[in-house]
Structures are given as structure tokens and as C-alpha cells.
Motif scaffolding. Structure first.
Motif, short mmCIF file in Angstrom:
data_model
loop_
_atom_site.label_atom_id
_atom_site.label_comp_id
_atom_site.label_asym_id
_atom_site.label_seq_id
_atom_site.Cartn_x
_atom_site.Cartn_y
_atom_site.Cartn_z
N THR A 25 0.81 -1.22 0.00
CA THR A 25 0.00 0.00 0.00
C THR A 25 0.84 1.26 0.00
O THR A 25 0.41 2.31 -0.49
N GLY A 26 2.04 1.19 0.58
CA GLY A 26 2.87 2.38 0.71
C GLY A 26 2.38 3.33 1.79
O GLY A 26 2.90 4.44 1.94
N GLY A 104 -4.51 0.12 9.85
CA GLY A 104 -4.46 0.10 8.39
C GLY A 104 -4.64 -1.32 7.88
O GLY A 104 -4.74 -2.27 8.65
N PRO A 105 -4.64 -1.48 6.54
CA PRO A 105 -4.93 -2.78 5.95
C PRO A 105 -3.73 -3.70 5.77
O PRO A 105 -3.87 -4.80 5.24
N GLU A 106 -2.54 -3.26 6.19
CA GLU A 106 -1.35 -4.07 5.92
C GLU A 106 -0.34 -3.94 7.05
O GLU A 106 -0.07 -2.84 7.55
N VAL A 107 0.22 -5.08 7.47
CA VAL A 107 1.28 -5.09 8.47
C VAL A 107 2.49 -4.34 7.92
O VAL A 107 2.87 -4.54 6.76
N PRO A 108 3.12 -3.47 8.70
CA PRO A 108 4.29 -2.74 8.19
C PRO A 108 5.42 -3.70 7.82
O PRO A 108 5.66 -4.69 8.50
N ILE A 109 6.12 -3.38 6.75
CA ILE A 109 7.15 -4.25 6.22
C ILE A 109 8.44 -4.16 7.02
O ILE A 109 9.29 -5.06 6.96
N ARG A 204 5.17 -2.93 -13.57
CA ARG A 204 4.00 -3.80 -13.65
C ARG A 204 3.32 -3.91 -12.29
O ARG A 204 2.09 -3.84 -12.19
N LEU A 205 4.11 -4.06 -11.24
CA LEU A 205 3.55 -4.18 -9.88
C LEU A 205 2.89 -2.87 -9.46
O LEU A 205 1.80 -2.88 -8.87
N TYR A 210 0.57 -2.86 -6.39
CA TYR A 210 1.45 -3.57 -5.46
C TYR A 210 2.80 -2.86 -5.35
O TYR A 210 3.15 -2.03 -6.20
N ALA A 211 3.54 -3.19 -4.28
CA ALA A 211 4.92 -2.73 -4.09
C ALA A 211 5.06 -1.22 -4.03
O ALA A 211 6.13 -0.68 -4.29
N LEU A 212 3.97 -0.52 -3.64
CA LEU A 212 4.01 0.94 -3.59
C LEU A 212 4.91 1.44 -2.46
O LEU A 212 5.36 2.59 -2.49
N GLY A 213 5.17 0.59 -1.47
CA GLY A 213 6.05 0.98 -0.37
C GLY A 213 7.40 0.29 -0.40
O GLY A 213 8.18 0.39 0.55
#
Length: 316
Positions: A25-26, A104-109, A204-205, A210-213
Motif C-alpha cells: 500500500t505504501g 491500516g490494511p497491511e502489516v508494516p514491512i 507492472r507491480l 502492489y509494491a508501492l512501499g
């Protein structure tokens, strides 16, 4: 290799918070870890504006997506994506029960591995509870195949992972890594391995959302010349396969209990891991539920089969 018997369940000693960005999500996100009662398991709750607050269980039955990451919950509603590194750290550190709030919708990387989570759990402290811990013991082989990829569970006296990958790029090639699993082995040999990707796939991602962060701070990136472009290089000579093992540890943690057996995979990924786990859990003749029992009042222990309740997390 014998089973590492941990007789009782655990939880965190204290609450703490981590913040970062979602790799896909970034977006900035904070995640709060809270001690939980026995038999809670690992549960997530979205606390951001617009979320319903529904409890999302970290179980195979609640997996909602396996595209590039493992997601839990309803992709069209409350969900939490990219849980695999966090789940690997929890099971790797021997933590059974945690209530997790996330805005938020995603666990931090974090740094692209599980090491930040491992360090945070160690600092917060882990306490033993009074309830027995249960294990899923594999009693017959179970396999899933898809094209040239496959994954399988085999009976084994212990917990073992054997992972092999095969990429055309010479930066990776064919790599394999195998180990009997323990908290010490996880922290030293697996936890620091970072996610990886190819610079040629970035546009492409991005177009697919995807891969915005993703960045060189949280990913190993392979350039057009088939070389790793991160200035610091690799953390392990075979960091790529170790990261695939890290993913497998996290994906299989969604069984709801640690397993006793050997997990093997070739050219696997989140979808393959999830399918193999589902095949195991839906074949009630392939496993049994066990817990540690003392031998005659002594210090030794053995695993004995127990009757699992119908609501047990391994029932799909």
C-alpha cells in the motif's frame, strides 16, 4: 532430532507499538501488540476509521488472499495483508496468544524481514501461562502440486523445514536450505532474511497496485544486469532461499498450532504453502493433536494424543 517440548502456552509480558509502511500500500501504519488470555491465539482487529472492528483470526480458515503476500479476512471488508513475517516471528519466538490492533490494511514491512519483530518481542518479554500448549503432529504424508511447484508434509520426530527454490537469474539460481526448527535457529538463521524482487517487475507491480512501499531499505532488489543493487549486499550468501523459508514458517503458523513433522517445498510460495496446509488440515487422518505430558513425575516429557474440541482452530 527430538521434539522441542514447550509444555505451556505463552503471551507477551507488556504492550508495545511498532510503526512503519505497508510494502504494497505504501501507507503509514501503526500496530499495537497486547498480552492475551490462554487459547486466544493470534487475533487482529482493525482500528482505523471506517473499519468494523471485527476480530480477524490468524488461521488458515481466515486466509483471504495469497497474491504476493498472505492476507487474512475479507479483501472487500476488514482484512489485514502481509502477515507472514509477523506470524513467523511470533511462532519463531514461541508466542501463542496476542491481541493485535492495527490502524491500516497491511502489516508494516519494517526492514523486509522478521528481525524487527523478533527484537521487539524479546524486549517486551514473554510470559508462560497456565494452559497446556497443543501441537499438530503429522502422521502420514500430505502433498500439493501445481505445475513444477510442490509442497508436502511428512511425519518427523521434531519440526523441520526443507525449502528449495529455482530462479533463472544467476543472481539466485537454485538454492536450498534445511533446518530443524527452534527459536534459536529461527533468530540466527532465518529471521534476518529480507524479501526480494526484480527491478524489471516494478512498473507492472505499481500499475497493479502492489509494491508501492517497496524500497532498498526493505527489499533486496535484483537489477537488469542480474546483480543485487543494494549497496550493503546480502545478509546471508543464500538470503533468497532463507527468505522463502521465512515466508513458509509464517504461512504455516496459520495452522493455529505448531506442527510436529517435516515441511518440504520446491519452487513454493504463499499460494503453494496455503494449499499444502489446507490439504493437511482437511484430512483428519493425516494428523493428530498432541500435548506434552510428564513421565512419572520426572523432568522428562512425551507427546500424548488429546481429544480436540470441535471449535479448534485446525478444523477448517
Amino acid at each position: 532430532m527430538g521434539v522441542q517440548l514447550l509444555e505451556y502456552q505463552t503471551t507477551l509480558k507488556s504492550r508495545f507499538t511498532l510503526s512503519g509502511v505497508g510494502v504494497h500500500t505504501g501507507k503509514a501504519v501503526s500496530i499495537h501488540f497486547n498480552p492475551a488470555e490462554p487459547d486466544t491465539g493470534i487475533v487482529f482487529q482493525r482500528i482505523d476509521e471506517g473499519a468494523s472492528g471485527k476480530v480477524i483470526r490468524a488461521l488458515a480458515s481466515d486466509v483471504g488472499a495469497t497474491d504476493l503476500c498472505t492476507g487474512l479476512g475479507d479483501p472487500a471488508g476488514d482484512h489485514v495483508a502481509t502477515v507472514e513475517h509477523l506470524m513467523a516471528a511470533l511462532i519463531g519466538m514461541g508466542i501463542d496468544n496476542v491481541a493485535i490492533e492495527i490502524d491500516g490494511p497491511e502489516v508494516p514491512i519494517m526492514d523486509g524481514s522478521a528481525s524487527v519483530f523478533v527484537e521487539a518481542f524479546a524486549q517486551a518479554g514473554i510470559v508462560q501461562l497456565l494452559e497446556k500448549r497443543r501441537y499438530i503432529r503429522v502422521v502420514k504424508p500430505v502433498r500439493f502440486e501445481s505445475g513444477s511447484s510442490w509442497a508436502e508434509f511428512q511425519p518427523y520426530d521434531g519440526t523441520r523445514f526443507e525449502v528449495e527454490i529455482d530462479f533463472e537469474t544467476p543472481a539466485i539460481g537454485r538454492q536450498s536450505f534445511a533446518t530443524d526448527f527452534s527459536s534459536g535457529t529461527f533468530a540466527k538463521e532465518i529471521a534476518r532474511a529480507r524479501t526480494f524482487g526484480f527491478i524489471k517487475d516494478v512498473e507492472r507491480l505499481w500499475a497493479a497496485g502492489y509494491a508501492l512501499g517497496s524500497s532498498l531499505e526493505n527489499s533486496v532488489v535484483i537489477g537488469e544486469d542480474h546483480r543485487v543493487i543494494n549497496m550493503e549486499g546480502l545478509r546471508y550468501p543464500d538470503e533468497f532461499v532463507r527468505h522463502k523459508m521465512l515466508d513458509a514458517v509464517g504461512d504455516l503458523a496459520l495452522a493455529g498450532a505448531r506442527f510436529i513433522g517435516c515441511f518440504r517445498s520446491y519452487r513454493g510460495g504463499h499460494r503453494i504453502n496455503a494449499a499444502a496446509l489446507r490439504n493437511l488440515l482437511t484430512d483428519r487422518s493425516a494428523f493428530e493433536i498432541v500435548e506434552a505430558a510428564r513421565r512419572g513425575g520426572g523432568r522428562g516429557a512425551e507427546m500424548i494424543a488429546v481429544n480436540a474440541p470441535l471449535y479448534a482452530p485446525w478444523v477448517i
